[in-house]
Design a protein around this motif. Structure first.
Motif, mmCIF file in Angstrom:
data_model
loop_
_atom_site.group_PDB
_atom_site.id
_atom_site.type_symbol
_atom_site.label_atom_id
_atom_site.label_comp_id
_atom_site.label_asym_id
_atom_site.label_seq_id
_atom_site.Cartn_x
_atom_site.Cartn_y
_atom_site.Cartn_z
ATOM 1 N N LEU A 34 0.838 -1.195 0.000
ATOM 2 C CA LEU A 34 0.000 0.000 0.000
ATOM 3 C C LEU A 34 0.877 1.250 0.000
ATOM 4 O O LEU A 34 0.664 2.170 -0.803
ATOM 5 C CB LEU A 34 -0.926 0.004 1.225
ATOM 6 N N GLY A 35 1.877 1.275 0.871
ATOM 7 C CA GLY A 35 2.773 2.428 0.938
ATOM 8 C C GLY A 35 3.516 2.669 -0.361
ATOM 9 O O GLY A 35 3.607 3.809 -0.831
ATOM 10 N N ARG A 36 4.049 1.591 -0.955
ATOM 11 C CA ARG A 36 4.788 1.747 -2.223
ATOM 12 C C ARG A 36 3.869 2.242 -3.335
ATOM 13 O O ARG A 36 4.268 3.068 -4.162
ATOM 14 C CB ARG A 36 5.461 0.433 -2.606
ATOM 15 N N LEU A 37 2.632 1.745 -3.364
ATOM 16 C CA LEU A 37 1.692 2.189 -4.395
ATOM 17 C C LEU A 37 1.321 3.659 -4.205
ATOM 18 O O LEU A 37 1.296 4.421 -5.173
ATOM 19 C CB LEU A 37 0.433 1.314 -4.381
ATOM 20 N N LEU A 38 1.036 4.045 -2.986
ATOM 21 C CA LEU A 38 0.646 5.434 -2.732
ATOM 22 C C LEU A 38 1.790 6.411 -2.981
ATOM 23 O O LEU A 38 1.554 7.599 -3.216
ATOM 24 C CB LEU A 38 0.107 5.588 -1.310
ATOM 25 N N GLU A 39 3.026 5.925 -2.976
ATOM 26 C CA GLU A 39 4.181 6.773 -3.286
ATOM 27 C C GLU A 39 4.424 6.887 -4.789
ATOM 28 O O GLU A 39 5.324 7.598 -5.218
ATOM 29 C CB GLU A 39 5.418 6.225 -2.581
#
Length: 174
Positions: A34-39
């Protein structure tokens, strides 16, 4: 549930989304992906379902291509809804809104790796023409699904090319 508003996610939603995913998926740690996608905001369509001011659900569609044709495509996931609000149509509303926005961008094929019983209710069926970026466990065959957002369009064959956040073989394995 009628008092749900769907909107693009905002940076200010991040803490609430980080709290929501472990509630919805206590057995699975989706926060790293989730974090990598939102970045990578240019690669994704990220939508939040709000119940009042509170995020009640969230979905990401990642923009991809199919290698053999270069055709633009999307990958649905992750999708979550707060446990106390599940089975009220929020996930379906997020999916429908995302699919409509992708269709408006001219994206035809949309893929998902998920529960066939759930996603078939939203127009997905088993995918056989386009392969996942990494081999799936044998018993996950029916979980790889797709639908085409462009009427009378032929689904492409090849391998789905995903951006960096999805280039971890662990995400495609049991």
């Amino acid at each position: 549930m009628t008092d749900i508003e769907i909107r693009s996610s905002r940076q200010a939603d991040r803490a609430q989304l980080d709290a929501l995913y472990p509630q919805a998926f206590p057995e699975e740690d989706l926060l790293p992906v989730l974090g990598r996608l939102l970045e990578a905001p240019n690669d994704i369509l990220s939508l939040v379902a709000c119940h009042g001011e509170q995020p009640a659900g969230h979905v990401i569609f990642t923009r991809c291509t199919v290698d053999a044709t270069g055709e633009r495509a999307a990958l649905l996931g992750p999708l979550c809804v707060a446990p106390e609000l599940q089975r009220q149509g929020i996930g379906g509303k997020l999916i429908r809104e995302g699919l409509a926005l992708l269709a408006a961008e001219g994206i035809g094929p949309v893929y998902v790796l998920g529960d066939p019983a759930y996603y078939s209710r939203h127009g997905f069926s088993t995918e056989t023409g386009a392969a996942t970026p990494y081999p799936l466990p044998a018993d996950w065959g029916d979980a790889w699904q797709s639908q085409c957002l462009i009427p009378a369009h032929k689904m492409p064959s090849g391998t789905l090319v995903v951006p960096k956040p999805w280039q971890d073989p662990v995400l495609w394995a049991a």
